[in-house]
Design a protein around this motif. Sequence first.
Motif, PDB file in Angstrom:
ATOM      1  N   GLY A 208       0.795  -1.208   0.000  1.00  0.00           N
ATOM      2  CA  GLY A 208       0.000   0.000   0.000  1.00  0.00           C
ATOM      3  C   GLY A 208       0.830   1.261   0.000  1.00  0.00           C
ATOM      4  N   ALA A 209       0.721   2.065  -1.069  1.00  0.00           N
ATOM      5  CA  ALA A 209       1.422   3.345  -1.145  1.00  0.00           C
ATOM      6  C   ALA A 209       0.854   4.158  -2.299  1.00  0.00           C
ATOM      7  CB  ALA A 209       2.930   3.148  -1.336  1.00  0.00           C
ATOM      8  N   HIS A 210       1.021   5.444  -2.228  1.00  0.00           N
ATOM      9  CA  HIS A 210       0.699   6.320  -3.361  1.00  0.00           C
ATOM     10  C   HIS A 210       1.462   7.619  -3.198  1.00  0.00           C
ATOM     11  CE1 HIS A 210      -1.836   9.138  -1.102  1.00  0.00           C
ATOM     12  NE2 HIS A 210      -2.482   8.115  -0.570  1.00  0.00           N
ATOM     13  N   GLY A 211       1.664   8.307  -4.296  1.00  0.00           N
ATOM     14  CA  GLY A 211       2.316   9.602  -4.257  1.00  0.00           C
ATOM     15  C   GLY A 211       1.320  10.720  -4.031  1.00  0.00           C
ATOM     16  N   LYS A 212       1.798  11.949  -4.196  1.00  0.00           N
ATOM     17  CA  LYS A 212       0.930  13.108  -4.035  1.00  0.00           C
ATOM     18  C   LYS A 212      -0.047  13.205  -5.200  1.00  0.00           C
ATOM     19  CE  LYS A 212       4.499  15.813  -1.661  1.00  0.00           C
ATOM     20  NZ  LYS A 212       5.316  17.054  -1.705  1.00  0.00           N
ATOM     21  N   ARG A 213      -1.125  13.924  -4.972  1.00  0.00           N
ATOM     22  CA  ARG A 213      -2.070  14.172  -6.056  1.00  0.00           C
ATOM     23  C   ARG A 213      -1.399  14.996  -7.139  1.00  0.00           C
ATOM     24  NH1 ARG A 213      -7.527  15.972  -2.745  1.00  0.00           N
ATOM     25  NH2 ARG A 213      -7.687  14.102  -1.443  1.00  0.00           N
ATOM     26  N   SER A 214      -1.611  14.574  -8.363  1.00  0.00           N
ATOM     27  CA  SER A 214      -0.987  15.263  -9.485  1.00  0.00           C
ATOM     28  C   SER A 214      -1.697  14.851 -10.766  1.00  0.00           C
ATOM     29  CB  SER A 214       0.507  14.903  -9.574  1.00  0.00           C
ATOM     30  OG  SER A 214       0.658  13.505  -9.772  1.00  0.00           O
ATOM     31  N   PRO A 215      -1.476  15.560 -11.872  1.00  0.00           N
ATOM     32  CA  PRO A 215      -2.024  15.104 -13.152  1.00  0.00           C
ATOM     33  C   PRO A 215      -1.510  13.707 -13.482  1.00  0.00           C
ATOM     34  CG  PRO A 215      -1.280  17.374 -13.301  1.00  0.00           C
ATOM     35  CD  PRO A 215      -0.809  16.871 -11.978  1.00  0.00           C
ATOM     36  N   VAL A 216      -2.370  12.850 -13.979  1.00  0.00           N
ATOM     37  CA  VAL A 216      -2.040  11.450 -14.208  1.00  0.00           C
ATOM     38  C   VAL A 216      -2.263  11.093 -15.675  1.00  0.00           C
ATOM     39  CG1 VAL A 216      -2.612   9.065 -13.632  1.00  0.00           C
ATOM     40  CG2 VAL A 216      -2.644  10.814 -11.851  1.00  0.00           C
ATOM     41  N   PHE A 231     -12.287   5.554 -25.931  1.00  0.00           N
ATOM     42  CA  PHE A 231     -11.381   6.468 -25.250  1.00  0.00           C
ATOM     43  C   PHE A 231     -10.113   6.642 -26.084  1.00  0.00           C
ATOM     44  CE2 PHE A 231     -12.418   6.918 -20.535  1.00  0.00           C
ATOM     45  CZ  PHE A 231     -13.774   6.676 -20.716  1.00  0.00           C
ATOM     46  N   PRO A 232      -9.429   7.781 -25.932  1.00  0.00           N
ATOM     47  CA  PRO A 232      -8.110   7.931 -26.574  1.00  0.00           C
ATOM     48  C   PRO A 232      -7.135   6.891 -26.035  1.00  0.00           C
ATOM     49  CG  PRO A 232      -8.943  10.039 -25.767  1.00  0.00           C
ATOM     50  CD  PRO A 232      -9.838   8.988 -25.204  1.00  0.00           C
ATOM     51  N   GLU A 233      -6.118   6.589 -26.811  1.00  0.00           N
ATOM     52  CA  GLU A 233      -5.117   5.629 -26.368  1.00  0.00           C
ATOM     53  C   GLU A 233      -4.412   6.110 -25.103  1.00  0.00           C
ATOM     54  OE1 GLU A 233      -0.960   3.535 -27.984  1.00  0.00           O
ATOM     55  OE2 GLU A 233      -2.218   4.738 -29.322  1.00  0.00           O
ATOM     56  N   LYS A 234      -4.153   7.415 -25.023  1.00  0.00           N
ATOM     57  CA  LYS A 234      -3.571   8.032 -23.844  1.00  0.00           C
ATOM     58  C   LYS A 234      -4.325   9.318 -23.565  1.00  0.00           C
ATOM     59  CE  LYS A 234       1.118   6.336 -24.824  1.00  0.00           C
ATOM     60  NZ  LYS A 234       2.546   6.723 -25.004  1.00  0.00           N
ATOM     61  N   TRP A 235      -4.578   9.568 -22.295  1.00  0.00           N
ATOM     62  CA  TRP A 235      -5.262  10.805 -21.932  1.00  0.00           C
ATOM     63  C   TRP A 235      -4.850  11.225 -20.535  1.00  0.00           C
ATOM     64  CZ3 TRP A 235      -8.654   9.567 -17.897  1.00  0.00           C
ATOM     65  CH2 TRP A 235      -9.050   8.226 -17.833  1.00  0.00           C
ATOM     66  N   LEU A 236      -4.947  12.533 -20.286  1.00  0.00           N
ATOM     67  CA  LEU A 236      -4.467  13.108 -19.032  1.00  0.00           C
ATOM     68  C   LEU A 236      -5.636  13.321 -18.081  1.00  0.00           C
ATOM     69  CD1 LEU A 236      -1.829  14.097 -17.711  1.00  0.00           C
ATOM     70  CD2 LEU A 236      -2.456  16.403 -18.437  1.00  0.00           C
ATOM     71  N   HIS A 237      -5.571  12.639 -16.953  1.00  0.00           N
ATOM     72  CA  HIS A 237      -6.546  12.836 -15.884  1.00  0.00           C
ATOM     73  C   HIS A 237      -6.053  13.986 -15.020  1.00  0.00           C
ATOM     74  CE1 HIS A 237      -9.534  12.155 -12.972  1.00  0.00           C
ATOM     75  NE2 HIS A 237      -8.859  11.354 -12.163  1.00  0.00           N
ATOM     76  N   PRO A 238      -6.875  15.010 -14.753  1.00  0.00           N
ATOM     77  CA  PRO A 238      -6.371  16.253 -14.157  1.00  0.00           C
ATOM     78  C   PRO A 238      -5.644  16.093 -12.832  1.00  0.00           C
ATOM     79  CG  PRO A 238      -8.599  16.543 -14.979  1.00  0.00           C
ATOM     80  CD  PRO A 238      -8.310  15.078 -15.071  1.00  0.00           C
ATOM     81  N   LEU A 239      -6.226  15.399 -11.856  1.00  0.00           N
ATOM     82  CA  LEU A 239      -5.614  15.363 -10.530  1.00  0.00           C
ATOM     83  C   LEU A 239      -6.053  14.103  -9.807  1.00  0.00           C
ATOM     84  CD1 LEU A 239      -3.819  17.275  -8.765  1.00  0.00           C
ATOM     85  CD2 LEU A 239      -5.932  18.006  -7.642  1.00  0.00           C
ATOM     86  N   ASP A 240      -5.080  13.274  -9.400  1.00  0.00           N
ATOM     87  CA  ASP A 240      -5.443  12.045  -8.702  1.00  0.00           C
ATOM     88  C   ASP A 240      -4.215  11.420  -8.054  1.00  0.00           C
ATOM     89  OD1 ASP A 240      -7.078   9.952  -7.801  1.00  0.00           O
ATOM     90  OD2 ASP A 240      -8.150   9.901  -9.705  1.00  0.00           O
ATOM     91  N   GLU A 241      -4.436  10.323  -7.303  1.00  0.00           N
ATOM     92  CA  GLU A 241      -3.371   9.546  -6.691  1.00  0.00           C
ATOM     93  C   GLU A 241      -3.228   8.229  -7.456  1.00  0.00           C
ATOM     94  OE1 GLU A 241      -4.606  10.876  -2.136  1.00  0.00           O
ATOM     95  OE2 GLU A 241      -5.164   8.913  -2.949  1.00  0.00           O
ATOM     96  N   VAL A 242      -2.007   7.806  -7.657  1.00  0.00           N
ATOM     97  CA  VAL A 242      -1.755   6.514  -8.302  1.00  0.00           C
ATOM     98  C   VAL A 242      -1.296   5.530  -7.228  1.00  0.00           C
ATOM     99  CG1 VAL A 242      -0.407   5.264 -10.019  1.00  0.00           C
ATOM    100  CG2 VAL A 242      -1.169   7.597 -10.498  1.00  0.00           C
ATOM    101  N   TYR A 243      -2.093   4.506  -7.001  1.00  0.00           N
ATOM    102  CA  TYR A 243      -1.706   3.481  -6.040  1.00  0.00           C
ATOM    103  C   TYR A 243      -0.572   2.625  -6.601  1.00  0.00           C
ATOM    104  CZ  TYR A 243      -5.976   4.091  -3.201  1.00  0.00           C
ATOM    105  OH  TYR A 243      -6.962   4.558  -2.378  1.00  0.00           O
ATOM    106  N   TYR A 244       0.322   2.199  -5.724  1.00  0.00           N
ATOM    107  CA  TYR A 244       1.312   1.187  -6.095  1.00  0.00           C
ATOM    108  C   TYR A 244       1.625   0.368  -4.843  1.00  0.00           C
ATOM    109  CZ  TYR A 244       4.950   4.258  -4.068  1.00  0.00           C
ATOM    110  OH  TYR A 244       5.704   5.041  -3.225  1.00  0.00           O
TER     111      TYR A 244
END
Length: 363
Positions: A208-216, A231-244
């Motif tokens: 369980g970990a994630h970084g700061k909220r940022s464009p993803v 959906f586009p092949e790649k697209w920018l989500h404005p602000l979120d956390e990415v779990y890893y």
Amino acid sequence: MSFSFAADCPAVSNLRPMKPRYSLLSRFLLLTAFAAAGTAAHAAAPRIRVLLIDGQNNHGAWPQTSQVIKTVLEQSGRFDVTISRTPPDDGRKPNYGAPQPTVEDMPAELQEAWARWRPDFSKADVVISNYNGVLWPEPVREAFEAFVREGGGFVALHAADNAFAQWEEYQRMVGVGGWYGRNTRTHGPRIHWEDGRLVKDPAPHYCGAHGKRSPVLVEIRDPEHPIVRGFPEKWLHPLDEVYYNMCGPAEHLHVIATAFSDAETGGSGKDSRSSSRSITAADALSTTCWATTCRASPAGASNTCSCAAPNGRPPARSPSPRLRPAISPPKKPCKTRRRPPPKTERVHQVALPRLRARVRAPP
């Protein structure tokens, strides 16, 4: 952001195969895909009955989040949403290093309230969980397992996939989760995306970990899947956390999208464009200091951890034995002690917002 998975046959012990309706989505994919379904072509289709469960969450904005979900889905014209709210918690501070408390741990008055909470899953086609808190009572857990077993849909929203580390069948439903005492020895392997495929890493590690909220940046891995078709092949989500560093049974997972976990925001630091890896957990930091300004070290070097200095810049880092791939409960994030500012500085700090309030922006 939760990982985005779709399971064609989510394995729950002794459950027969069910219709491919269970999905674990990120918040954006959930709302966008559901709202996109409300087109004129589907106007005549019967409405999908949604039971949204909330009431506790480690994210304080959960009441607003639930209302947004309800509004978006119902405005599409395809969903009828009913909210079932659990009793509140007892106000204790969350312990991310241990399984969540049970109803038996609650005061008597709350136990009575929990005894009355019985959501009716039979009136739902799909359950959305915006819940992360006290373990549901056994009768509710059994009813929910029966609902999934019989083909009911389930969506775990963001922190809901971290709930109930001690509930084995729930872990099989969500596939992977983090925090609350999870580790690879008792819960299952960590996962990451590498060279175009899902990789399971069973090495001993806390989860369980994630970084700061940022464009993803989101990359679609299965463009023909109904959730992301068009959906586009790649697209920018404005602000979120990415779990890893997420781990679990990881059974019957089908990845439909991944996101880059940026080291500059406290993530794992692997770029799929250069190393063919995203949402990696292989050499990410242990969650013993997940809330500090720790960063992953370059490939081949020891992971390091440090606390932010008062000026916001991390001091010199040195290898930390806490970050070796071993199983140990997370400790409280390290803190930098700072002497209180002089009295005059305190006065300025109080007065500054008032001064700013008097400044008018130009028309």
